[in-house]
Design an enzyme around this catalytic site. Structure first.
Site, PDB file in Angstrom:
ATOM      1  N   ASP A 155       4.348 -82.362  18.968  1.00  0.00           N
ATOM      2  CA  ASP A 155       4.382 -81.272  19.951  1.00  0.00           C
ATOM      3  C   ASP A 155       5.463 -80.276  19.516  1.00  0.00           C
ATOM      4  OD1 ASP A 155       6.517 -83.060  20.538  1.00  0.00           O
ATOM      5  OD2 ASP A 155       6.703 -82.224  22.547  1.00  0.00           O
ATOM      6  N   HIS A 469      -0.910 -87.530  14.857  1.00  0.00           N
ATOM      7  CA  HIS A 469      -0.860 -86.615  16.005  1.00  0.00           C
ATOM      8  C   HIS A 469       0.239 -85.600  15.702  1.00  0.00           C
ATOM      9  CE1 HIS A 469      -1.709 -85.590  20.219  1.00  0.00           C
ATOM     10  NE2 HIS A 469      -0.419 -85.321  20.330  1.00  0.00           N
ATOM     11  N   ASP A 514      -5.207 -94.858  13.093  1.00  0.00           N
ATOM     12  CA  ASP A 514      -4.948 -93.597  12.390  1.00  0.00           C
ATOM     13  C   ASP A 514      -5.905 -92.525  12.878  1.00  0.00           C
ATOM     14  OD1 ASP A 514      -4.159 -91.628  10.660  1.00  0.00           O
ATOM     15  OD2 ASP A 514      -5.326 -92.413   8.966  1.00  0.00           O
ATOM     16  N   GLU A 523       1.667 -90.537  16.524  1.00  0.00           N
ATOM     17  CA  GLU A 523       2.381 -89.268  16.477  1.00  0.00           C
ATOM     18  C   GLU A 523       3.463 -89.378  15.398  1.00  0.00           C
ATOM     19  OE1 GLU A 523       3.424 -87.623  20.289  1.00  0.00           O
ATOM     20  OE2 GLU A 523       4.301 -85.814  19.407  1.00  0.00           O
TER      21      GLU A 523
HETATM   22  O1  G3I Z   1      12.260 -99.919  26.486  1.00  0.00           O
HETATM   23  C1  G3I Z   1      11.120-100.525  27.101  1.00  0.00           C
HETATM   24  C2  G3I Z   1      11.076-101.975  26.769  1.00  0.00           C
HETATM   25  O2  G3I Z   1      12.180-102.610  27.314  1.00  0.00           O
HETATM   26  C3  G3I Z   1       9.769-102.564  27.301  1.00  0.00           C
HETATM   27  O3  G3I Z   1       9.666-103.876  26.892  1.00  0.00           O
HETATM   28  C4  G3I Z   1       8.602-101.767  26.759  1.00  0.00           C
HETATM   29  C5  G3I Z   1       7.279-102.224  27.312  1.00  0.00           C
HETATM   30  O4  G3I Z   1       6.273-101.250  27.102  1.00  0.00           O
HETATM   31  O5  G3I Z   1       8.736-100.435  27.102  1.00  0.00           O
HETATM   32  C6  G3I Z   1       9.891 -99.821  26.584  1.00  0.00           C
HETATM   33  O6  G3I Z   1       9.913 -98.502  26.990  1.00  0.00           O
HETATM   34  C7  G3I Z   1       9.087 -97.611  26.309  1.00  0.00           C
HETATM   35  C8  G3I Z   1       9.983 -96.595  25.670  1.00  0.00           C
HETATM   36  O7  G3I Z   1       9.223 -95.568  25.117  1.00  0.00           O
HETATM   37  C9  G3I Z   1      10.810 -97.223  24.562  1.00  0.00           C
HETATM   38  O8  G3I Z   1      11.624 -96.301  23.916  1.00  0.00           O
HETATM   39  C10 G3I Z   1       8.134 -96.976  27.287  1.00  0.00           C
HETATM   40  O9  G3I Z   1       7.211 -97.940  27.726  1.00  0.00           O
HETATM   41  C11 G3I Z   1       7.420 -95.835  26.629  1.00  0.00           C
HETATM   42  O10 G3I Z   1       6.606 -95.157  27.560  1.00  0.00           O
HETATM   43  C12 G3I Z   1       8.414 -94.872  26.030  1.00  0.00           C
HETATM   44  O11 G3I Z   1       7.742 -93.954  25.242  1.00  0.00           O
HETATM   45  C13 G3I Z   1       8.397 -92.755  24.904  1.00  0.00           C
HETATM   46  C14 G3I Z   1       7.361 -91.642  25.027  1.00  0.00           C
HETATM   47  O12 G3I Z   1       7.912 -90.440  24.557  1.00  0.00           O
HETATM   48  C15 G3I Z   1       6.874 -91.454  26.441  1.00  0.00           C
HETATM   49  O13 G3I Z   1       7.895 -91.061  27.268  1.00  0.00           O
HETATM   50  C16 G3I Z   1       8.876 -92.857  23.466  1.00  0.00           C
HETATM   51  O14 G3I Z   1       9.985 -93.748  23.377  1.00  0.00           O
HETATM   52  C17 G3I Z   1       9.306 -91.500  22.946  1.00  0.00           C
HETATM   53  O15 G3I Z   1       9.577 -91.602  21.579  1.00  0.00           O
HETATM   54  C18 G3I Z   1       8.210 -90.478  23.184  1.00  0.00           C
HETATM   55  O16 G3I Z   1       8.684 -89.250  22.782  1.00  0.00           O
HETATM   56  C19 G3I Z   1       7.721 -88.196  22.712  1.00  0.00           C
HETATM   57  C20 G3I Z   1       8.225 -87.092  23.631  1.00  0.00           C
HETATM   58  O17 G3I Z   1       8.135 -87.538  24.956  1.00  0.00           O
HETATM   59  C21 G3I Z   1       7.487 -85.780  23.403  1.00  0.00           C
HETATM   60  N1  G3I Z   1       7.469 -85.430  22.013  1.00  0.00           N
HETATM   61  C22 G3I Z   1       6.884 -86.433  21.160  1.00  0.00           C
HETATM   62  C23 G3I Z   1       7.628 -87.735  21.258  1.00  0.00           C
HETATM   63  C24 G3I Z   1       7.032 -88.806  20.358  1.00  0.00           C
HETATM   64  O18 G3I Z   1       5.838 -89.324  20.830  1.00  0.00           O
HETATM   65  O1  9MR Z   2       0.357 -84.239  22.617  1.00  0.00           O
HETATM   66  C1  9MR Z   2       1.385 -84.814  23.407  1.00  0.00           C
HETATM   67  C2  9MR Z   2       2.356 -85.560  22.542  1.00  0.00           C
HETATM   68  O2  9MR Z   2       2.957 -84.689  21.610  1.00  0.00           O
HETATM   69  C3  9MR Z   2       3.372 -86.269  23.403  1.00  0.00           C
HETATM   70  O3  9MR Z   2       4.213 -87.117  22.672  1.00  0.00           O
HETATM   71  C4  9MR Z   2       2.700 -87.121  24.454  1.00  0.00           C
HETATM   72  C5  9MR Z   2       3.789 -87.684  25.352  1.00  0.00           C
HETATM   73  O4  9MR Z   2       3.338 -88.034  26.595  1.00  0.00           O
HETATM   74  O5  9MR Z   2       1.772 -86.372  25.196  1.00  0.00           O
HETATM   75  C6  9MR Z   2       0.782 -85.727  24.419  1.00  0.00           C
HETATM   76  O6  9MR Z   2       0.012 -84.925  25.260  1.00  0.00           O
HETATM   77  C7  9MR Z   2      -0.967 -85.619  25.975  1.00  0.00           C
HETATM   78  C8  9MR Z   2      -0.607 -85.640  27.439  1.00  0.00           C
HETATM   79  O7  9MR Z   2       0.577 -86.361  27.641  1.00  0.00           O
HETATM   80  C9  9MR Z   2      -1.742 -86.204  28.245  1.00  0.00           C
HETATM   81  N1  9MR Z   2      -2.975 -85.508  27.993  1.00  0.00           N
HETATM   82  C10 9MR Z   2      -3.368 -85.524  26.577  1.00  0.00           C
HETATM   83  C11 9MR Z   2      -2.310 -84.941  25.700  1.00  0.00           C
HETATM   84  C12 9MR Z   2      -2.664 -85.120  24.205  1.00  0.00           C
HETATM   85  O8  9MR Z   2      -3.527 -84.180  23.757  1.00  0.00           O
END
Ligand code: G3I
Ligand code: 9MR
Ligand code: ZN
Length: 540
Positions: A155, A469, A514, A523
């Site tokens: 993103d 992604h 993939d 991603e």
């Molecule tokens: O830490 C807990 C762990 O204790 C537990 O056992 C596990 C079970 O699912 O969950 C863990 O938490 C997860 C956390 O990441 C760990 O860092 C959450 O479920 C999970 O939803 C969370 O995901 C994060 C995601 O955003 C959604 O918020 C990712 O870390 C994070 O790297 C990712 O970052 C995104 C940004 O929001 C937007 N840009 C892209 C980026 C990469 O995808």
């Molecule tokens: O494309 C988004 C990605 O870069 C983010 O890490 C992710 C985090 O939640 O969300 C993706 O966007 C999705 C959105 O959350 C839900 N609708 C579909 C989107 C992907 O195309």
């Protein structure tokens, strides 16, 4: 379409340095295996696998074929008596050079606010993006011009917390392995004087400084549109209004940490910039002192982009205090660090975007400033305990990895590389070489020695991911994705529709696809690349 299939004999598809640990992970009960010269089919070496292991993470029975003893440079594949064959791979001491450069160059491709020109970007060139000033959320008449920096991931959001982690990893890599950065990349700024890794980090650090609220000294948590654009929008076509989310203590804390670190590292090259970093860090620290009890950051209701929410800011404060002490030697920072260290309610060996205490511990243990001996000993002992735990898990794992089955979470490849980074720092500070082979196996996993038989780095290995992604890779009309990007990797949490539909019931390490749609497994992100650059810096 998903192209990756689970592979019978998994190897590092980049290859192996002559003296490194070399293990082929073979599905099934194992037995005899041979190394075949891929050019002429000649069998050059034969071995016997260790007894098979029931590997919980991959859900497979696997046998480990150790061929560390075979050191002769060449191109080979592994074969078994039941007719399985691996991808071909090289043995030579330069196997990591190109990947290391590409994974660093990836940060240039993540740049926001500058056109990527053909001489530097090749076919992946594009126009400048996101140059309009950002509206301060909640103060709609106020605007701040915070252009530049790196896009976070697939993103186009720019988030302070993961940005600070990514820059810190690269700066630490340069600090510990300067010789790994001797060659120009090159970048538009290359000047033959300051290493390119510092030019690239400066691009992010300048943006981070723009994210510091002039009025309060606190740091805005993030700069994004209100929601994510469609999956194939090029950055320059993403023209929705930009918003600054409110200041947070976690953003301000890690900002103070990475700025104090930068003040030290840039000082030999650019004294004025180093001074601006220190000033920014001290101002952020003053904000933290004035705001001892801040709530964790939550997205404002209208803003649906990445949250990077984190209710615990003691670890970011701990990191900030450690770096400010290391850089200035001033007692109040030492006092603050000691007080936070005693608090003990946060991880002191974590290197993630949420738990950043490891950076504080590293800074204190590497500091030239006077330390409190008991505290330093305690932190060092804790670091070695953690490293020993990771090594013990690795010894039981089929693929030699330190992740437990429940650690295949969103961005699991960050954990793989963070663990390798911790093992390297523990080895360096203790003088122990016991962790080295575990580090190698973590790298081998990323480049293909995994249950998917996939290299998780675009453009590198026989079967690299092809559909990350990553909006620019999807939207640019170029067949190949931008090279050198590290995929998040297996995530058993089934956090996107594709994963829920196609990956349910899979083993943790096989919960990967993939495909572009699977943003929760495939991603790419700056802070997944950065620890991998750190680790490869040790190997080049
Ligand atoms: O830490 C807990 C762990 O204790 C537990 O056992 C596990 C079970 O699912 O969950 C863990 O938490 C997860 C956390 O990441 C760990 O860092 C959450 O479920 C999970 O939803 C969370 O995901 C994060 C995601 O955003 C959604 O918020 C990712 O870390 C994070 O790297 C990712 O970052 C995104 C940004 O929001 C937007 N840009 C892209 C980026 C990469 O995808
Ligand atoms: O494309 C988004 C990605 O870069 C983010 O890490 C992710 C985090 O939640 O969300 C993706 O966007 C999705 C959105 O959350 C839900 N609708 C579909 C989107 C992907 O195309
Ligand atoms: Zn941009």
């Amino acid at each position: 379409m998903e192209h990756a299939q689970q592979n019978g004999i998994a190897v590092n598809q980049l290859g192996y340095r002559s003296r490194d640990a070399k293990i082929a992970v073979i599905a099934g009960q194992g037995g005899r295996f041979r190394i075949v010269n891929a050019e002429n089919g000649e069998v050059v070496w034969q071995g016997q696998t260790a007894p098979a292991i029931e590997d919980a993470s991959s859900g497979r029975t696997v046998s480990r074929g150790d061929f560390t003893a075979w050191e002769a440079p060449g191109t080979y594949r592994i074969e078994t008596e039941d007719g399985q064959s691996s991808e071909s791979f090289g043995i030579n001491d330069a196997v990591y050079q190109d990947a290391h450069r590409a994974m660093l160059k990836a940060f240039y491709y993540f740049r926001c606010g500058a056109a990527l020109d053909e001489p530097h970007a090749g076919p992946w060139k594009h126009e400048a993006c996101h140059l309009t000033p950002a509206i301060v959320h909640g103060h709609e008449s106020r605007q701040v011009d915070a252009w530049g920096g790196w896009h976070d991931a697939g993103d186009y959001g720019k988030y302070v917390v993961p940005g600070a982690k990514a820059a810190a990893d690269l700066l630490l890599a340069f600090d510990l392995y300067p010789e790994a950065f001797a060659q120009p990349l090159p970048l538009p700024e290359s000047d033959g004087r300051m290493p390119d890794v510092l030019h690239e980090c400066r691009y992010e650090l300048d943006w981070l400084q723009r994210m510091q609220d002039e009025e309060s000294g606190g740091v805005f948590h993030k700069l994004t549109t209100l929601r994510f654009p469609a999956g194939d929008v090029m950055p320059e076509d993403d023209t929705a209004p930009l918003y600054l989310s409110p200041v947070s203590a976690t953003a301000t804390g890690c900002f103070a940490g990475v700025m104090a670190m930068s003040a030290r590292i840039y000082s030999p090259y650019d004294e004025a910039f180093a001074a601006s970093c220190l000033k920014a860090s001290e101002r952020a620290w003053a904000w933290l002192e004035d705001h001892p009890d801040e709530p964790g950051f939550r997205n404002p209701a209208e803003i649906a982009t990445g949250e990077y929410g984190d209710g615990q800011d003691a670890d970011e404060r701990y990191w900030a205090a450690a770096e400010l002490y290391r850089t200035t030697g001033e007692t109040p920072y030492h006092e603050a660090f000691r007080a936070l260290a005693k608090q003990g309610s946060f991880g002191k060996y974590e290197l993630g975007w949420a738990d950043m205490g490891g950076y504080g511990t590293f800074a204190y243990l590497m500091s030239e400033q006077e330390e409190e001996p008991e505290l330093a000993q305690e932190l060092m002992a804790g670091l070695l305990r953690r490293a020993d735990e990771l090594a013990a898990v690795s010894d039981r794992d089929g693929y030699g990895l330190s992740l437990l089955p429940d650690q295949y979470i969103w961005g699991s490849n960050m954990l793989v590389m963070n663990h390798a980074m911790l093992l390297l720092v523990a080895g360096r500070l203790s003088g122990s070489e016991d962790y080295e082979r575990h580090v190698h196996e973590h790298v081998h996993y990323v480049f293909g020695a995994n249950v998917m038989g996939t290299s998780y780095v675009t453009g590198y290995g026989a079967r690299p991911i092809r559909h990350p992604h990553h909006r620019p890779s999807e939207g640019d009309g170029v067949e190949e994705p931008v090279p050198g990007l590290v995929s998040g990797g297996p995530n058993k949490g089934l956090h996107d529709d594709y994963a829920r539909e196609h990956l349910a019931g899979r083993a943790p390490a096989a919960s990967f696809a993939d495909v572009m749609e699977s943003y929760s497994t495939n991603e790419v992100a700056i802070y997944w690349n950065s620890p991998a650059v750190f680790v490869l810096s040790h190997l080049v």
